[in-house]
Design a protein around this motif. Structure first.
Motif, PDB file in Angstrom:
ATOM      1  N   GLU A   1       0.836  -1.186   0.000  1.00 39.64           N
ATOM      2  CA  GLU A   1       0.000   0.000   0.000  1.00 39.64           C
ATOM      3  C   GLU A   1       0.876   1.242   0.000  1.00 39.64           C
ATOM      4  OE1 GLU A   1      -2.853   0.089   3.100  1.00 39.64           O
ATOM      5  OE2 GLU A   1      -3.963  -1.654   2.373  1.00 39.64           O
ATOM      6  N   THR A   2       0.484   2.232  -0.795  1.00 41.22           N
ATOM      7  CA  THR A   2       1.263   3.457  -0.878  1.00 41.22           C
ATOM      8  C   THR A   2       0.375   4.603  -1.334  1.00 41.22           C
ATOM      9  OG1 THR A   2       3.281   4.457  -1.811  1.00 41.22           O
ATOM     10  CG2 THR A   2       1.948   3.096  -3.281  1.00 41.22           C
ATOM     11  N   GLU A   3       0.835   5.821  -1.105  1.00 39.75           N
ATOM     12  CA  GLU A   3       0.134   6.999  -1.604  1.00 39.75           C
ATOM     13  C   GLU A   3       0.459   7.164  -3.083  1.00 39.75           C
ATOM     14  OE1 GLU A   3      -1.978   9.101  -0.191  1.00 39.75           O
ATOM     15  OE2 GLU A   3      -1.957   8.101   1.776  1.00 39.75           O
ATOM     16  N   TRP A   4      -0.575   7.187  -3.921  1.00 36.25           N
ATOM     17  CA  TRP A   4      -0.363   7.319  -5.369  1.00 36.25           C
ATOM     18  C   TRP A   4      -1.558   8.059  -5.970  1.00 36.25           C
ATOM     19  CZ3 TRP A   4       3.791   7.169  -8.080  1.00 36.25           C
ATOM     20  CH2 TRP A   4       3.753   7.069  -9.470  1.00 36.25           C
ATOM     21  N   ASP A   5      -1.269   9.062  -6.784  1.00 33.51           N
ATOM     22  CA  ASP A   5      -2.324   9.886  -7.380  1.00 33.51           C
ATOM     23  C   ASP A   5      -3.234  10.495  -6.318  1.00 33.51           C
ATOM     24  OD1 ASP A   5      -1.454   9.523  -9.952  1.00 33.51           O
ATOM     25  OD2 ASP A   5      -2.818   7.869 -10.394  1.00 33.51           O
TER      26      ASP A   5
ATOM     27  N   ARG B   1      -4.560   6.677  -1.050  1.00 36.76           N
ATOM     28  CA  ARG B   1      -3.934   5.431  -0.611  1.00 36.76           C
ATOM     29  C   ARG B   1      -4.392   4.297  -1.511  1.00 36.76           C
ATOM     30  NH1 ARG B   1       0.509   4.831   2.568  1.00 36.76           N
ATOM     31  NH2 ARG B   1       0.578   2.788   3.566  1.00 36.76           N
ATOM     32  N   GLN B   2      -3.413   3.583  -2.122  1.00 34.69           N
ATOM     33  CA  GLN B   2      -3.760   2.498  -3.034  1.00 34.69           C
ATOM     34  C   GLN B   2      -2.963   1.239  -2.698  1.00 34.69           C
ATOM     35  OE1 GLN B   2      -4.301   3.357  -7.260  1.00 34.69           O
ATOM     36  NE2 GLN B   2      -3.809   5.516  -6.868  1.00 34.69           N
TER      37      GLN B   2
ATOM     38  N   PHE C   1      -1.165  -2.149  -4.362  1.00 41.32           N
ATOM     39  CA  PHE C   1      -0.624  -2.712  -5.594  1.00 41.32           C
ATOM     40  C   PHE C   1      -0.096  -4.119  -5.325  1.00 41.32           C
ATOM     41  CE2 PHE C   1      -0.165   1.889  -5.981  1.00 41.32           C
ATOM     42  CZ  PHE C   1      -0.716   2.117  -7.235  1.00 41.32           C
TER      43      PHE C   1
ATOM     44  N   LYS D   1       9.996   8.903  -8.997  1.00 41.19           N
ATOM     45  CA  LYS D   1       9.117   8.207  -8.056  1.00 41.19           C
ATOM     46  C   LYS D   1       8.115   7.349  -8.826  1.00 41.19           C
ATOM     47  CE  LYS D   1       5.667   8.927  -4.424  1.00 41.19           C
ATOM     48  NZ  LYS D   1       6.141   7.782  -3.637  1.00 41.19           N
ATOM     49  N   SER D   2       8.114   6.061  -8.524  1.00 44.18           N
ATOM     50  CA  SER D   2       7.106   5.156  -9.073  1.00 44.18           C
ATOM     51  C   SER D   2       6.198   4.720  -7.931  1.00 44.18           C
ATOM     52  CB  SER D   2       7.764   3.926  -9.712  1.00 44.18           C
ATOM     53  OG  SER D   2       8.101   2.965  -8.729  1.00 44.18           O
ATOM     54  N   TYR D   3       5.159   3.973  -8.243  1.00 39.15           N
ATOM     55  CA  TYR D   3       4.243   3.552  -7.186  1.00 39.15           C
ATOM     56  C   TYR D   3       4.855   2.488  -6.278  1.00 39.15           C
ATOM     57  CZ  TYR D   3       3.229  -0.206 -10.567  1.00 39.15           C
ATOM     58  OH  TYR D   3       3.335  -1.244 -11.454  1.00 39.15           O
TER      59      TYR D   3
ATOM     60  N   GLN E   1      11.531   4.494  -5.477  1.00 39.81           N
ATOM     61  CA  GLN E   1      12.346   5.452  -6.203  1.00 39.81           C
ATOM     62  C   GLN E   1      13.290   4.739  -7.157  1.00 39.81           C
ATOM     63  OE1 GLN E   1      12.303   8.809  -6.022  1.00 39.81           O
ATOM     64  NE2 GLN E   1      10.931   9.154  -4.286  1.00 39.81           N
TER      65      GLN E   1
END
Length: 269
Positions: free
Chosen positions: A175-179, A182-183, A185, A207-209, A212
């Motif tokens: 889980e990570t902050e993306w767009d 919290r999403q 992947f 920075k990718s989802y 780095q």
């Protein structure tokens, strides 16, 4: 991808007679000149082109210093492995180059980057990496997942051989902050085999989802060559091809857009 930011007789070369008494630096510079001027298509040219080498024979490892380390670095550079700065100090860049050399020559590398009799002997009598795509384009990159190395060809000649760390093959869900939200992947952490071409790239840290990436050069969707602060002996990425930072810093100038990338093999733990 990176899940986190930390994680001999004389030989004629280019019109110069290069022999056992020729300084290593002169031999390395002469060999480099040949690489830049020749366009022969055969990537299996004899390693004797690099001249002879008398190994110091001293046992080395990360942290070693002195003339023997400098000789090691010069010989690795001469053979298209990038040991970083030629300074007589055995650090991480030299360790990565030693690992790549040992893997090509069937010598089991270790965490200390030990250089002993088997490695010195191979440095005296080196061989070229096995060509994965015999009828490949003169300019191409070949990724060997079995040995965990990448070989870059320019004009049909080996220009760079580097240690890598590819996809671990271990399924993940993160889980990570993306767009802006919290999403979650999930994936399989595999580096697919196949034939691809380099596409888009970014300079510096990107920075990718999943973390780095340094100087990423993408070649298969979201899979890229990129620099990482951790490039272990075993596959450890989410699927990208991790490179030592000093190699990733120079790769964009050596690997253009639309260049074939061939991925072969499978790592066995």
């Amino acid at each position: 991808m990176v899940a986190a930011l930390l994680t001999a007789g004389a030989v004629l070369i280019g019109g110069l007679a290069i022999g056992a008494d020729t300084p290593l630096l002169a031999r390395a510079e002469a060999a480099t000149a040949v690489v830049h001027t020749t366009t022969a298509a055969a990537p299996t040219a004899s390693a004797a082109t690099f001249g002879t080498f008398k190994a110091p024979g001293k046992r080395l490892r990360v942290g070693s210093k002195g003339a023997a380390v400098k000789d090691l670095q010069l010989r690795l550079k001469e053979l298209a492995y990038d040991p970083g700065k030629i300074d007589g100090r055995y650090g991480g860049a030299t360790q990565a180059a030693v690992w790549a050399f040992q893997k090509i020559h069937g010598i089991r590398p270790n965490q200390a980057g030990s250089v002993a009799s088997a490695t010195w002997k191979a440095l005296e009598n080196p061989r070229n990496p096995r060509v994965l795509v015999p009828k490949g384009k003169p300019d191409r990159a070949e990724v060997d997942l079995t040995k965990q190395i990448v070989v870059l060809y320019r004009g049909g000649q080996v220009r760079l051989i580097s240690h890598i760390s590819s996809g671990s093959g271990i399924p993940y869900c993160e889980e990570t902050e993306w767009d802006g939200r919290r999403q979650r992947f999930c994936g399989n952490s595999k580096t697919p085999t196949g034939d691809y071409k380099t596409t888009w790239r970014r300079s510096g840290w990107h920075k990718s989802y999943l973390g780095q990436l340094y100087n990423p050069i993408f070649f298969n969707g979201g899979i890229a060559f990129h620099g990482a602060l951790s490039v272990p002996l075993a596959p450890a990425s989410h699927g990208c091809v991790r490179l030592p930072m000093h190699v990733a810093a120079k790769l964009p100038a050596m690997l253009g857009k639309g260049v074939p990338v061939h991925v072969r093999g499978a790592f066995r733990r």
